[in-house]
Write a protein that holds these residues in place. Structure first.
Motif, PDB file in Angstrom:
ATOM      1  N   GLY A 184      47.061 -37.993   3.668  1.00 22.21           N
ATOM      2  CA  GLY A 184      46.453 -39.239   4.093  1.00 22.21           C
ATOM      3  C   GLY A 184      44.958 -39.297   3.867  1.00 22.21           C
ATOM      4  O   GLY A 184      44.291 -40.224   4.325  1.00 22.21           O
ATOM      5  N   GLN A 185      44.411 -38.341   3.123  1.00 17.38           N
ATOM      6  CA  GLN A 185      42.976 -38.289   2.846  1.00 17.38           C
ATOM      7  C   GLN A 185      42.632 -38.797   1.447  1.00 17.38           C
ATOM      8  O   GLN A 185      41.500 -38.660   1.003  1.00 17.38           O
ATOM      9  N   GLY A 186      43.615 -39.363   0.748  1.00 13.39           N
ATOM     10  CA  GLY A 186      43.337 -39.980  -0.539  1.00 13.39           C
ATOM     11  C   GLY A 186      43.679 -39.146  -1.751  1.00 13.39           C
ATOM     12  O   GLY A 186      43.425 -39.579  -2.878  1.00 13.39           O
ATOM     13  N   TYR A 187      44.250 -37.956  -1.578  1.00 11.91           N
ATOM     14  CA  TYR A 187      44.565 -37.121  -2.728  1.00 11.91           C
ATOM     15  C   TYR A 187      45.794 -36.262  -2.432  1.00 11.91           C
ATOM     16  O   TYR A 187      46.214 -36.109  -1.287  1.00 11.91           O
ATOM     17  N   LEU A 188      46.364 -35.701  -3.508  1.00 12.00           N
ATOM     18  CA  LEU A 188      47.533 -34.829  -3.419  1.00 12.00           C
ATOM     19  C   LEU A 188      47.129 -33.392  -3.694  1.00 12.00           C
ATOM     20  O   LEU A 188      46.320 -33.126  -4.577  1.00 12.00           O
ATOM     21  N   ILE A 189      47.718 -32.479  -2.941  1.00  8.88           N
ATOM     22  CA  ILE A 189      47.443 -31.050  -3.070  1.00  8.88           C
ATOM     23  C   ILE A 189      48.717 -30.341  -3.521  1.00  8.88           C
ATOM     24  O   ILE A 189      49.818 -30.669  -3.082  1.00  8.88           O
ATOM     25  N   LEU A 190      48.568 -29.370  -4.424  1.00  7.86           N
ATOM     26  CA  LEU A 190      49.693 -28.556  -4.861  1.00  7.86           C
ATOM     27  C   LEU A 190      49.764 -27.309  -3.991  1.00  7.86           C
ATOM     28  O   LEU A 190      48.825 -26.504  -3.967  1.00  7.86           O
ATOM     29  N   ASN A 191      50.860 -27.159  -3.278  1.00 12.90           N
ATOM     30  CA  ASN A 191      51.043 -26.062  -2.328  1.00 12.90           C
ATOM     31  C   ASN A 191      52.259 -25.224  -2.700  1.00 12.90           C
ATOM     32  O   ASN A 191      53.100 -25.628  -3.493  1.00 12.90           O
ATOM     33  N   ALA A 192      52.370 -24.069  -2.047  1.00 17.73           N
ATOM     34  CA  ALA A 192      53.566 -23.229  -2.124  1.00 17.73           C
ATOM     35  C   ALA A 192      53.931 -22.800  -0.712  1.00 17.73           C
ATOM     36  O   ALA A 192      53.083 -22.784   0.187  1.00 17.73           O
ATOM     37  N   ARG A 202      47.744 -23.177  -0.271  1.00 17.89           N
ATOM     38  CA  ARG A 202      47.350 -24.043  -1.376  1.00 17.89           C
ATOM     39  C   ARG A 202      47.325 -23.233  -2.672  1.00 17.89           C
ATOM     40  O   ARG A 202      46.784 -22.127  -2.722  1.00 17.89           O
ATOM     41  N   LEU A 203      47.904 -23.803  -3.732  1.00 15.35           N
ATOM     42  CA  LEU A 203      47.919 -23.120  -5.020  1.00 15.35           C
ATOM     43  C   LEU A 203      46.678 -23.412  -5.845  1.00 15.35           C
ATOM     44  O   LEU A 203      46.223 -22.567  -6.608  1.00 15.35           O
ATOM     45  N   VAL A 204      46.161 -24.628  -5.726  1.00 17.38           N
ATOM     46  CA  VAL A 204      45.015 -25.054  -6.515  1.00 17.38           C
ATOM     47  C   VAL A 204      43.974 -25.624  -5.558  1.00 17.38           C
ATOM     48  O   VAL A 204      44.298 -26.432  -4.684  1.00 17.38           O
ATOM     49  N   ASN A 205      42.725 -25.202  -5.706  1.00 15.53           N
ATOM     50  CA  ASN A 205      41.697 -25.662  -4.784  1.00 15.53           C
ATOM     51  C   ASN A 205      41.436 -27.160  -4.888  1.00 15.53           C
ATOM     52  O   ASN A 205      41.268 -27.849  -3.882  1.00 15.53           O
ATOM     53  N   ASP A 206      41.402 -27.667  -6.111  1.00 19.65           N
ATOM     54  CA  ASP A 206      41.099 -29.080  -6.306  1.00 19.65           C
ATOM     55  C   ASP A 206      42.357 -29.928  -6.182  1.00 19.65           C
ATOM     56  O   ASP A 206      43.465 -29.469  -6.504  1.00 19.65           O
ATOM     57  N   PRO A 207      42.222 -31.179  -5.754  1.00 18.39           N
ATOM     58  CA  PRO A 207      43.373 -32.089  -5.750  1.00 18.39           C
ATOM     59  C   PRO A 207      43.931 -32.257  -7.152  1.00 18.39           C
ATOM     60  O   PRO A 207      43.200 -32.183  -8.140  1.00 18.39           O
ATOM     61  N   ILE A 208      45.241 -32.485  -7.244  1.00 23.05           N
ATOM     62  CA  ILE A 208      45.861 -32.651  -8.561  1.00 23.05           C
ATOM     63  C   ILE A 208      46.053 -34.115  -8.936  1.00 23.05           C
ATOM     64  O   ILE A 208      46.298 -34.427 -10.104  1.00 23.05           O
ATOM     65  N   ALA A 209      45.950 -35.033  -7.961  1.00 26.60           N
ATOM     66  CA  ALA A 209      46.140 -36.446  -8.249  1.00 26.60           C
ATOM     67  C   ALA A 209      45.677 -37.262  -7.057  1.00 26.60           C
ATOM     68  O   ALA A 209      45.485 -36.733  -5.956  1.00 26.60           O
TER      69      ALA A 209
END
Length: 229
Positions: A184-192, A202-209
């Motif tokens: 709900g913060q405006g971005y998507l995070i890639l997690n495992a 979190r797999l990637v520090n930066d948002p992916i989309a």
């Protein structure tokens, strides 16, 4: 993450991880694992969507829309033949593309199909993706990741927060799931998440989309991630 020198959607690794398939402008394309030696395999105007290789590497299962309607297609890698299995896909809006349940069965929502597209008498308790050993089904319930026993339908929640999850994918060993989270913060995070103990990271520090607006129960992010070994 390694950036490959290609553009496309729905990456799908071959069983030996030496190649992967993806979709570019609606056609099926294959590449070496390094992103070199790219070759377009189909010129069929089928509008291919998410792909999955069969374990023996001889068939690729794909969502397709040859007549402007959802369909399921099989691509024979030996002969190059493409078969449409269904005319109107029941369960296409389940959030999970068609995928291999066994080498001779296809899961489409909760329906199991044979290789001719005929529904079988047995069905799955939920739409989702079956683990590599066939013992568990991962699905989404109210935006949370849940494991389901395909036999009795019993459920084991893996997540329980406000973030909406989408499209969990099994690791080859079946011990980890990778997924996206929209907080709900405006971005998507890639997690495992570790299946055994529910430990998420979190797999990637930066948002992916960017996050869809308004936020939906399913965020449909399976366009561009899958497992490598």
């Amino acid at each position: 993450l390694q950036k490959l020198p290609i553009d496309g959607l729905y990456p799908a690794w071959s069983p030996d991880f030496r190649r992967f398939a993806f979709v570019r402008e609606g056609e099926w394309v294959v590449s070496s694992s390094s992103g070199q030696d790219v070759a377009q395999v189909t010129h069929a105007l089928r509008g291919f969507g998410p792909l999955q290789w069969r374990a023996d590497g001889n068939l690729i299962l794909a969502e397709c829309s040859p007549y402007g309607e959802h369909d399921v297609c099989l691509i024979d890698l030996v002969t190059g033949a493409i078969r449409n299995l269904t005319e109107e896909v029941a369960g296409a809006e389940s959030g999970f593309p068609p995928h291999w349940y066994r080498t001779d069965q296809i899961a489409l929502g909760t329906t199991l199909l044979d290789l001719d597209g005929a529904p079988l008498s047995v069905s799955l308790p939920n739409p989702g993706r079956v683990s590599p050993d066939g013992s568990q089904l991962v699905t989404l319930v109210d935006g949370q990741i849940v494991l389901v026993n395909p036999g009795d339908g019993s459920q084991t929640p893996l997540t329980d927060t406000d973030a909406v999850r989408d499209y969990p994918v099994w690791s080859p060993e079946g011990d980890i799931l990778v997924y996206t989270a929209a907080s709900g913060q405006g971005y998507l995070i890639l997690n495992a998440i570790e299946v055994a103990d529910g430990r998420a990271y979190r797999l990637v520090n930066d948002p992916i989309a960017a996050e869809p607006t308004p936020l939906q129960g399913q965020v449909q992010t399976h366009l561009g991630y899958n497992w490598a070994p």
